[in-house]
Structures are given as structure tokens and as C-alpha cells.
Design a protein around this motif. Structure first.
Motif, PDB file in Angstrom:
ATOM      1  N   GLU B 198     -40.128 -31.331 -60.414  1.00  0.00           N
ATOM      2  CA  GLU B 198     -40.186 -29.881 -60.250  1.00  0.00           C
ATOM      3  C   GLU B 198     -41.122 -29.273 -61.281  1.00  0.00           C
ATOM      4  O   GLU B 198     -41.323 -29.835 -62.361  1.00  0.00           O
ATOM      5  N   GLN B 202     -43.166 -19.535 -63.661  1.00  0.00           N
ATOM      6  CA  GLN B 202     -42.086 -18.566 -63.712  1.00  0.00           C
ATOM      7  C   GLN B 202     -42.350 -17.697 -64.931  1.00  0.00           C
ATOM      8  O   GLN B 202     -41.983 -18.054 -66.050  1.00  0.00           O
ATOM      9  N   PRO B 329     -37.205 -14.881 -68.547  1.00  0.00           N
ATOM     10  CA  PRO B 329     -37.919 -15.604 -69.595  1.00  0.00           C
ATOM     11  C   PRO B 329     -38.956 -16.544 -68.969  1.00  0.00           C
ATOM     12  O   PRO B 329     -38.781 -17.030 -67.850  1.00  0.00           O
ATOM     13  N   ARG B 335     -39.171 -30.655 -64.241  1.00  0.00           N
ATOM     14  CA  ARG B 335     -38.118 -31.655 -64.089  1.00  0.00           C
ATOM     15  C   ARG B 335     -38.787 -32.933 -63.614  1.00  0.00           C
ATOM     16  O   ARG B 335     -39.566 -32.898 -62.661  1.00  0.00           O
ATOM     17  N   MET B 344     -35.426 -32.438 -68.129  1.00  0.00           N
ATOM     18  CA  MET B 344     -35.571 -31.059 -67.690  1.00  0.00           C
ATOM     19  C   MET B 344     -36.049 -30.227 -68.861  1.00  0.00           C
ATOM     20  O   MET B 344     -35.527 -30.335 -69.975  1.00  0.00           O
ATOM     21  N   VAL B 346     -35.994 -26.825 -69.011  1.00  0.00           N
ATOM     22  CA  VAL B 346     -35.290 -25.564 -69.250  1.00  0.00           C
ATOM     23  C   VAL B 346     -34.136 -25.726 -70.233  1.00  0.00           C
ATOM     24  O   VAL B 346     -33.842 -24.811 -71.005  1.00  0.00           O
ATOM     25  N   ASN B 347     -33.482 -26.871 -70.217  1.00  0.00           N
ATOM     26  CA  ASN B 347     -32.425 -27.102 -71.202  1.00  0.00           C
ATOM     27  C   ASN B 347     -32.866 -28.096 -72.268  1.00  0.00           C
ATOM     28  O   ASN B 347     -32.047 -28.571 -73.055  1.00  0.00           O
TER      29      ASN B 347
END
Lengths: 457, 457
Positions: B198, B202, B329, B335, B344, B346-347
Motif C-alpha cells: 500500500e 494523503q 495528518p 505497507r 506499516m 503509519v504506526n
């Protein structure tokens, strides 16, 4: 006459007012007990399917003082006995048991003392059993997933509409504490208008799909005939089907955030599956497997990651993921994005315009989840403590039992069950045709335009 | 004869050996300087487009001791002068400048002293300018995005194949430090076989898409004729187009992880857009806007969140997100999921089977990103310090200049540019037809079957 009035009373509180029904009659010729039952007595429940899940839900029923477990059904004798012993140990009357073959549940459905039936069997039995229950006049509740064809979803809807007897779909994740806090915030408008949502079932199930045939959870690489517990039936779906086999943990909460079947509906989806490697690799690499093990030659059709994108009538886009064959941490991957903010589960963060202090920066979601804890969680926190899956199983069982007691359509009903389970069938069709878009049927036959949100209100 | 030999030498090091070319001749009748240039002199570069981005990239060129900025082109006189002053201040010769109308860049392309051209203009100019540069014998480098039609992607490929003059696509995110560390881990096999990936763009661009017409970044709600800087041209794409307008920051790294155009290729995609609310709301809610502002009646067609799902020849699934109109954000949402693990962004976490100590638990990615820091980052860390976007702009410019110096096809070439930019056109077509799947052209005309990975090797 009283029967008829009772039934009409029920129907007038449901979304079905005005539709014409024929009174359902059980196989024994008696009128169905659910529609006859008096409000002041305990709810009599029969449970079909007493594996790990059905037994856990039975435990929750036994904790309550407003229902009795009066009948049990499972074709696996040890499981049936285990559950029977639990009922007796809980101080209830000895339940009637049914276990003589796959159709034995139909005998249970003839019991006039049974008001409602809880179904926790392998997937493909959910709909036939729920339909049979409704047609026998028993309020049905079924565990999640199971549709193999769109027609089955219609069967469920038609059984409800033709009998007036409801069915609840036991999607427990709708009741997860963070999910409900976010629902609370969504309804307060804190995220603005809903724009884009995500969810899914991302859970390494390799140890569930295989075992040694005697003990559950990864003890070997057997499944199907030689498997035990879930691997006996669940894994075969990974051999023969390529689609989102388990969409409802993800779509349930998302459907509630977007009022699906209540002023909104799913319009179409596309699905795309990755290659399938995880299950084969597991068989080959497992100490009890190997490249010469018979299951090493099985071709698992289920793509390791299936991605489904749904478009709704109101214009939201939804991504659903199904990801159960690879090593990965558990995550339902929720994302709720509106015109004013976004929440993501995976990084436990949110951003709310005008509220979050640092523009363009993630903020810890926890204080919000606490502040906007859903009133139902505040009310039932102590009762939920110790119930399965972090307490959310208490809520789904509570809504089921309360719906039976109050003779009302449950907050997660046949229309939800049909449109959520339909995702599996449509995603299989989309993948089989190179990601072609598939249109959702309108299982409400137009009633979605007038129905109002009723979940957790 | 020497010209021809030089050219053949170049071609033999590219993927084009054996194809037939006609020697490119510049408009002035001279042979093109890129193919003639001697290896031992500095690279002479012309820059087209001197807005914020082009000026930043010019700064990076001026930091280097192996190239000269010899020509500048922009139709906005103050921007042209600002860049010219920078070149002079850096101690280089006064650059030739071109600014008389939108076609002025063609005069720059006639300069025999120019070896290579860097293009940082509005999107729709990228391809025509890169094509013109290659046809004038100048090694081209273009900023990202820009295709409005699949044919434009072919134009780029054809210009390269017909002239033998390369073009580099300046996708800087391929060089992001974490992205390259993960690439390093992918190539070591630590994630196993690639399964699902992914990425996306964004980024809340509302303050970029609107301003007061005099200063950038959110000072008002003007765009187009009355806007300033990017809002002058970029926002109009949100009025007239619905698709993934900016796919390459997300797809670039993912394409490198999956060896796209090098043993693998994109097969098809589906796209789905959400409703469009963010830009309209911004105009209405901005202190300098309001519901009576003329731009409040503009219908922005670009869905706030566009989701594209790609299937590759090798069977990977890829989700690309485009999400630029809502408060959120910044996140490129990477991913990388393989048969042995998942990362990933984002985390900031990963999970590697057999490596991560807690099964089913996320692990902080940082120690891995440090341990597997890409050799190129280790080598150039000090030179990259201070370059734009966390240093990654140094690397993309470095690969461009080095490719010119070594007369080699750049690691991100016309085939990458064409297949990555094609996503925009295909996603528009998919959305316009209700998420129908769209097939990717094979821009390599079969060469992907033999090409080998060459990025950051």
C-alpha cells in the motif's frame, strides 16, 4: 385472536407495517411460541452448535437471570455433553439435547417451549438454520458470515418478511468499546460528514486453519476430514473460494457509522485478491508438515490478502481487507474519515480539525475514547466484565435477549445480515471476473429510504 | 563517426540494444550535445520552471561541483530573476534566461552547451517538455505527475526509443530513508515473497490549493486566474478531474519493492472515489471565503478520497490512496506485506516471523530501519544533509546528474514514468465508468520480461 393481535403489535413496531404475512405454523401444527410468549417470563433459548464459540455464548446466556437455556444441539457428542453439564451446573433444568445427524436441529425447532434459537455452527449452516428457525416461529440469532450465494441472503430476508419473526446477526465488533465511542463521536458530528471508511479482518488464522486433528490451534497441518474443530470446516473455504470470506467484523461498525439500510445503502464493490502463498508455506514449513505431506499439494485458492472497495449511495468509499493467511499482528484496521477529521485504529490516533491542537499532527485517541465512551458501555461496564472479546460479547447477547423480550426487531437484523454477508458472494464474483464491479441488491426492497438508525440509540 | 559510436556506446548500456533509432538532430541542425559530451567535463544543465520546487532543485544543483546551471526558463519574470541571481551568487557564469511565452523553453533546447534539462513546471507541461528535450538531444529529468491521457505516456516512451536520449522521472520518495531501508530488507528476503502493498498521497493540500492571489499557503480561497503559485494551476485539476491525480509518491517505492518493469508489471486497476466535500467546505468556511464567494459555487469533481487497487503480473495486490482535500495528518501510508512479515509506516511498526520476539505483536520498526539503513544513505548522509524533504532530494538529483555523466539510462526511466503516470488516466476512466477495471498498457513493449532491477543497486 390474541395470537394475531400479539403478532400485529410486534409487526407495527418493526419496519414491516403494512406488509402481508401468513401466520407461521410450526411443523407440529402449533402456533409459534415466540409470537405467543408473554413478556413477563424468562426467555427460553435453544443453542445450535456447541463448539468453542457456541459454548462461550452459552456461558453468557447462563450468566443472565432473564433467560433459560432449554435446548442444545450439536452432532459432536462430547461438545453436546460439555454444554449440557454447564447448563446443569448453572442450576438450570436439564436441557433437551439433539445430536442425531445434521438435521437434528429441526427437532429442536419443534419444541413449543423454545422462544429463540442461537446459531453458532459452521458458516454454511447459518442461513439455512436461521431460515428454519424463523419459519418455525423462533426468534433467530446467528453467528457471523455464511452466505455462499446472493439467493441465500434473500432467503433470510424472505423468511423474516413472510413470518414476521426476526433474526439478529451477532456481529459483536459493532459493540467494541472503541468502536462504540467513535460511533458516539460520529453521531455528535465530530468527524463531520462521513467520507471514507476502512475496516477488515486482518488476523493470522494459520493456527486456526490447521491442527493435528486432536487438539486445536496449530498443532499440525491437518484440516477437513483429518482436522479438528474449526479446521474441520473453515479451511476448506480457503481451498475452494477466493473472496472476502469474513467481511462482517470490518463492515459492521462501518455500516453503523454510515447508516447503511437506514437512509443509505451499498451500491457496488470491486474486489482484488493477491496471490495465495501463506497456507501452502505453512504446510510445507510446519514441523509436522513438509513438502511431502499430502496437504502440500493442495491448491489453496483464497488470495492471502483480498481488498474490496465499496461505494455507498451517500457517496462514501469503503475499503475492506481480508487477510488471514500470513504472519501479521491482529488488526481490524478501522479508519473513519469525515469532512472534519479522521480516526485510525492501527496507530490509535485521530485528528479533528479545530479540536486537535497541532495542525497536521496525529493525536492520541485514548482521551477521546474515554471522554466519549458510549452510554451503553458506561451503563453495562460491570456486567460486561469477563464476557468474551473484551466484553463486547455481553452487549451482542444482551441486545439479542432484550429484542426477544421486547418482541422487537433487533438492531442488527436480516437486512444488515443480508447486505453484509452479500459482500462475500459479490467479492468472489468480482475477483473471478478480473475485479469487475458488482452491484448490491437492495435487500430492503426500498425500505432503506425510510428506516432510521436504531443501533445503540 | 564519433557521434555515432558514442551513441551506440550509450545504447548498449541501456535496455535498448538492438532497437533501431534515427539520430536525433536539434532544430538548429547541430547534433545533440548530450550524446556528444565528453565524460570529463561538468554537466551543463538548463532548468525549466522556477517556482518553489524548481528553485529548490536548482539550489541542489548549485551545491554540486560536477555541474553548471547554464540556462533558466520561466514565464514568471520575478521567479526567473530570483533563480538567475542564485546562480550568479553561487559563483557560476551568468545563465542564459528564457521567459518570453510558454514556448520559450524550445529556444533553451537549442543551446548546444546544454547537456540536460530539469523540468519543474505545472503538471501538463511535464511530458511535452520532456519529449521536446529528448528530441532536441537533451537528457531530460521531469518532476512527478502530469499525464492527462495514456497517449502522452506513449509519447514519452517513443521519444526515448526513437532518440536514444534518456529521461529520468524525479520521484524523490523512492529515496526516502525508511523507504530505502525497507527496500534493503525486501531485497534481503526478510519479508519473504511480496504479497500486498500500500501507499498513497494523503496530504491536506487545501492550503496549497487556495490562497489570496499574492502569497502562498492558505491566505485565501482564490485559485486559477486569481490564485498564486500552485493554486494557479494545480487546483483546476480538482475541478475537472476525478481520479488519483498524484499517484507516484505512493507507487514509486511500491514499484521498486515489486520490480515493476523489471520482471513484473502492472496488469489492471480499479478506482473508486468518495464524494467531494473538502474543497467546497474550505471555500465556504474560510474567513476570506464564505457561501457568497464566487468559488463557493464551483463544483469540485475530485473525490476527497480516491482508492485505486492494482493487480500485478506476479500476483501482488496494491492499494493506492489519494486524499488531499480533507483535514488530516500527512501520511504516504506505506505497507509492505510479504509471506514472512509486514511493515506499516503509519504506526511505525513491523512484524517479521521468526524475528519479532512476540508472536502476533507489532514491533517498533526503528531499530530495523537503523540496522538496515541503505548503503547509499550511509555513503551520502553528510551530502544529503540539508537537501529538501529530509535529504531525499539530494539522492534523486544525484542519480540524475550521475546518469548524465555516465551516459546511462537512469534508475527511474521513461517506462517507470509512463506506467506510474498512467495510473492517473486509468483511474479517471475507472471512476467514470463505475469502477470498471482498466488494463495497463505494456509500455516496455515486452522488455519488462528481461529488464533487471537497477534502482539503488
Amino acid at each position: 385472536m390474541e395470537k394475531k393481535i400479539n403478532r400485529r403489535n410486534f409487526i407495527s413496531t418493526s419496519a414491516l407495517a403494512g406488509a402481508g404475512f401468513s401466520l407461521p405454523i410450526s411443523a407440529s401444527g402449533e402456533a409459534p411460541s415466540f409470537l405467543q410468549r408473554k413478556d413477563d417470563r424468562k426467555v427460553n433459548i435453544g443453542v445450535i452448535g456447541l463448539g468453542e464459540r457456541g459454548t462461550g455464548l452459552t456461558d453468557l446466556l447462563l450468566r443472565r437471570d432473564d433467560c433459560n437455556v432449554v435446548a442444545l444441539c450439536d452432532i459432536h457428542a462430547p461438545s453436546l455433553k460439555r454444554a449440557k453439564d454447564k447448563v446443569i451446573k448453572a442450576g438450570q433444568k436439564v436441557p433437551k439435547t439433539f445430536g442425531d445427524g445434521e438435521e437434528a436441529f429441526r427437532q429442536m425447532l419443534e419444541l413449543s417451549e423454545v422462544d429463540a434459537v442461537l446459531i453458532a455452527t459452521p458458516w454454511t449452516w447459518h442461513i439455512p438454520m436461521a431460515v428454519a428457525a424463523m419459519r418455525a416461529g423462533k426468534f433467530a440469532a446467528t453467528e457471523v458470515c455464511g452466505a455462499t450465494d446472493i439467493q441465500e441472503c434473500w432467503d433470510l430476508v424472505n423468511a423474516y418478511e413472510e413470518t414476521g419473526v426476526p433474526c439478529m446477526f451477532l456481529e459483536n465488533v459493532c459493540y467494541r468499546r472503541d468502536v462504540m465511542a467513535i460511533l458516539n463521536m460520529v453521531r455528535k458530528g465530530m468527524f463531520g460528514e462521513m467520507i471514507h471508511l476502512e475496516g477488515g479482518y486482518q488476523h493470522d488464522l494459520r493456527h486456526v486453519k490447521f491442527n493435528d486433528g486432536k487438539t486445536p490451534y496449530g498443532s499440525g497441518v491437518e484440516f477437513g476430514e483429518t482436522g479438528f474443530s474449526e479446521s474441520k470446516w473453515r479451511t476448506n473455504h480457503s481451498v475452494f473460494r477466493d473472496g472476502d470470506l469474513y467481511p462482517t467484523h470490518g463492515i459492521g461498525p462501518v455500516a453503523m457509522y454510515t447508516n447503511i439500510n437506514r437512509g443509505n445503502r451499498f451500491m457496488h464493490l470491486t474486489s482484488t485478491s493477491s496471490k495465495a502463498r501463506g497456507l501452502h508455506n505453512y504446510v510445507v514449513d510446519h514441523p509436522n508438515g513438509g513438502k511431502d505431506h499430502p496437504n502440500a499439494s493442495v491448491e489453496f485458492k483464497l488470495g492471502d490478502v483480498t481488498t474490496t472497495v465499496i461505494k455507498t449511495f451517500k457517496g462514501e468509499s469503503i475499503i475492506l481487507s481480508h487477510d488471514t493467511n500470513l504472519p501479521r499482528p491482529y488488526s481490524l484496521g478501522f479508519r473513519v474519515q469525515g469532512s472534519k477529521g479522521i480516526w485510525m485504529a492501527v496507530n490509535k490516533s485521530l485528528y479533528l480539525e479545530g479540536e486537535s491542537s497541532n495542525p497536521h499532527r496525529w493525536e492520541d485517541a485514548r482521551p477521546y475514547l474515554e471522554k466519549y465512551d458510549h452510554p451503553l458501555w458506561k451503563k453495562f461496564e460491570s456486567q460486561a466484565a469477563g464476557a468474551g472479546h473484551g466484553g463486547m460479547d455481553f452487549f451482542v447477547i444482551n441486545d439479542f435477549v432484550e429484542s426477544v423480550k421486547n418482541k422487537k426487531n433487533p438492531p442488527i437484523d436480516v437486512y444488515d445480515a443480508a447486505s453484509w454477508m452479500a459482500i462475500t458472494c459479490l467479492s468472489e464474483q468480482s475477483i473471478a471476473t478480473g475485479s469487475q464491479p458488482m452491484n448490491f441488491p437492495d435487500f430492503t426492497r426500498g425500505k432503506w429510504m425510510k428506516r432510521k438508525p436504531d443501533f445503540a440509540m
